[in-house]
Scaffold this motif. Sequence first.
Motif, PDB file in Angstrom:
ATOM      1  N   GLU A   9       0.710  35.310 -13.972  1.00  0.00           N
ATOM      2  CA  GLU A   9       0.611  34.951 -12.814  1.00  0.00           C
ATOM      3  C   GLU A   9       0.763  36.347 -11.792  1.00  0.00           C
ATOM      4  N   ALA A  10       1.337  37.396 -12.346  1.00  0.00           N
ATOM      5  CA  ALA A  10       1.414  38.533 -11.377  1.00  0.00           C
ATOM      6  C   ALA A  10       0.128  39.250 -11.404  1.00  0.00           C
ATOM      7  N   LEU A  11      -0.591  39.385 -12.651  1.00  0.00           N
ATOM      8  CA  LEU A  11      -1.696  39.954 -12.654  1.00  0.00           C
ATOM      9  C   LEU A  11      -2.661  39.246 -11.980  1.00  0.00           C
ATOM     10  N   PHE A  12      -2.651  38.058 -12.028  1.00  0.00           N
ATOM     11  CA  PHE A  12      -3.898  36.925 -11.277  1.00  0.00           C
ATOM     12  C   PHE A  12      -3.653  37.312  -9.777  1.00  0.00           C
ATOM     13  N   ALA A  13      -2.247  37.617  -9.219  1.00  0.00           N
ATOM     14  CA  ALA A  13      -2.093  37.699  -8.035  1.00  0.00           C
ATOM     15  C   ALA A  13      -2.187  39.226  -7.579  1.00  0.00           C
ATOM     16  N   SER A  14      -2.262  40.050  -8.572  1.00  0.00           N
ATOM     17  CA  SER A  14      -2.501  41.528  -8.202  1.00  0.00           C
ATOM     18  C   SER A  14      -3.891  41.747  -7.674  1.00  0.00           C
ATOM     19  N   HIS A  15      -4.324  42.898  -7.305  1.00  0.00           N
ATOM     20  CA  HIS A  15      -5.555  43.604  -6.703  1.00  0.00           C
ATOM     21  C   HIS A  15      -6.519  43.957  -7.964  1.00  0.00           C
ATOM     22  N   ALA A  58     -10.745  30.520  -9.677  1.00  0.00           N
ATOM     23  CA  ALA A  58      -9.203  30.627 -10.036  1.00  0.00           C
ATOM     24  C   ALA A  58      -9.136  30.410 -11.324  1.00  0.00           C
ATOM     25  N   MET A  59      -9.818  29.538 -12.111  1.00  0.00           N
ATOM     26  CA  MET A  59      -9.663  29.188 -13.422  1.00  0.00           C
ATOM     27  C   MET A  59     -10.160  30.484 -14.210  1.00  0.00           C
ATOM     28  N   ASN A  60     -11.461  31.123 -14.188  1.00  0.00           N
ATOM     29  CA  ASN A  60     -11.980  32.170 -14.662  1.00  0.00           C
ATOM     30  C   ASN A  60     -10.974  33.262 -14.603  1.00  0.00           C
ATOM     31  N   ARG A  61     -10.364  33.489 -13.484  1.00  0.00           N
ATOM     32  CA  ARG A  61      -9.534  34.672 -13.215  1.00  0.00           C
ATOM     33  C   ARG A  61      -8.243  34.229 -14.131  1.00  0.00           C
ATOM     34  N   MET A  62      -7.691  33.130 -14.207  1.00  0.00           N
ATOM     35  CA  MET A  62      -6.352  32.967 -14.736  1.00  0.00           C
ATOM     36  C   MET A  62      -6.764  33.237 -16.272  1.00  0.00           C
ATOM     37  N   LEU A  63      -7.851  32.669 -16.923  1.00  0.00           N
ATOM     38  CA  LEU A  63      -8.145  32.719 -18.193  1.00  0.00           C
ATOM     39  C   LEU A  63      -8.269  34.491 -18.650  1.00  0.00           C
ATOM     40  N   TRP A  64      -8.916  35.221 -17.597  1.00  0.00           N
ATOM     41  CA  TRP A  64      -9.062  36.671 -17.825  1.00  0.00           C
ATOM     42  C   TRP A  64      -7.424  37.218 -17.800  1.00  0.00           C
ATOM     43  N   ALA A  65      -6.665  36.809 -16.862  1.00  0.00           N
ATOM     44  CA  ALA A  65      -5.321  37.588 -16.585  1.00  0.00           C
ATOM     45  C   ALA A  65      -4.461  36.988 -17.917  1.00  0.00           C
ATOM     46  N   ARG A  66      -4.566  35.833 -18.395  1.00  0.00           N
ATOM     47  CA  ARG A  66      -3.782  35.552 -19.550  1.00  0.00           C
ATOM     48  C   ARG A  66      -4.141  36.450 -20.819  1.00  0.00           C
ATOM     49  N   ALA A  67      -5.442  36.356 -21.077  1.00  0.00           N
ATOM     50  CA  ALA A  67      -5.811  37.350 -22.204  1.00  0.00           C
ATOM     51  C   ALA A  67      -5.717  38.802 -22.159  1.00  0.00           C
ATOM     52  N   ALA A  68      -5.724  39.129 -20.902  1.00  0.00           N
ATOM     53  CA  ALA A  68      -5.361  40.728 -20.444  1.00  0.00           C
ATOM     54  C   ALA A  68      -3.945  41.005 -20.745  1.00  0.00           C
ATOM     55  N   VAL A  69      -2.888  40.043 -20.320  1.00  0.00           N
ATOM     56  CA  VAL A  69      -1.345  40.268 -20.329  1.00  0.00           C
ATOM     57  C   VAL A  69      -1.292  39.943 -21.926  1.00  0.00           C
TER      58      VAL A  69
END
Length: 87
Positions: A9-15, A58-69
Motif C-alpha cells: 500500500e505504501a508503494l502504491f501511494a508513493s510517487h 489502480a488494479m495494474n498499479r497494485m499488481l506492480w506494487a505487490r510484485a515490486a515489494v
Amino acid sequence: MTAETVRTEALFASHLQRSEHPNATTVRAAVTATVDRLGESGCAELVAQEFGEHPDCAMNRMLWARAAVRDAFSRTDEGLAPDPRRP
C-alpha cells in the motif's frame, strides 16, 4: 495487517512509477518515506481513494506494487538485507 500489505500500500501511494524501473533499494526507500509521511492508515486511505476514482488504473498499479515489494524485500542484493522493523 501484514508487513507485506503495508509495504504494498505504501508503494502504491508513493510517487514512484513503474516506468522508472526502480531497483530494490529505490523501492525500499520509497516505501519507508511514504509510511513515514502518511502512516499506515494514510497509505490505505489513498489506495481506497484510487480504487474508488480510477479502478481501471489502480488494479495494474497494485499488481506492480505487490510484485515490486516482494522482490525488493526478499532480496539481499547490493549488500542490503530487508529491515524487519520497517514496513
